[in-house]
Design a protein around this motif. Structure first.
Motif: not given
Length: 104
Positions: A49, A56, A65
């Motif tokens: 991510a 994050t 996220l």
């Protein structure tokens, strides 16, 4: 790639709630995506991510996220599918998303 109908329905419910407040979803806004699972799966998801441009935060059991983005159906469908795919790939639970109301 198939998507989980329950997530599609939940996405539509969030957009409907936004629309009730005069929000089309077109204006980019801070959006949060919630995942739960074990430290290993969440750690791997965290790395992917971050590389994909998400901020994050989390701990051993959860990961959030964050990204600024539009949430209208056309803009959001591919992101929702990606979240569901990541959950499956890293064997974690994707619990959904939330964002602020932005009147246009």
């Amino acid at each position: 790639m198939s998507t989980d109908a329950s997530h599609d329905e939940r996405d539509a419910m969030v957009r409907a709630a936004l629309a009730e407040h005069g929000d089309s979803g077109l204006t980019p806004r801070h959006t949060l995506f919630y995942f739960y699972g074990d430290d290993h799966g969440l750690g791997d998801l965290n790395e992917v991510a971050r590389r994909a441009g998400f901020f994050t935060r989390g701990d051993e059991e959860s990961l959030v996220l964050e990204m600024t983005m539009a949430v209208d159906e056309a803009s959001f469908t591919s992101v929702s599918s990606m979240m569901q795919s990541w959950a499956a790939a890293f064997q974690v639970d994707y619990d959904g998303w939330e964002c602020a109301v932005v009147t246009n």
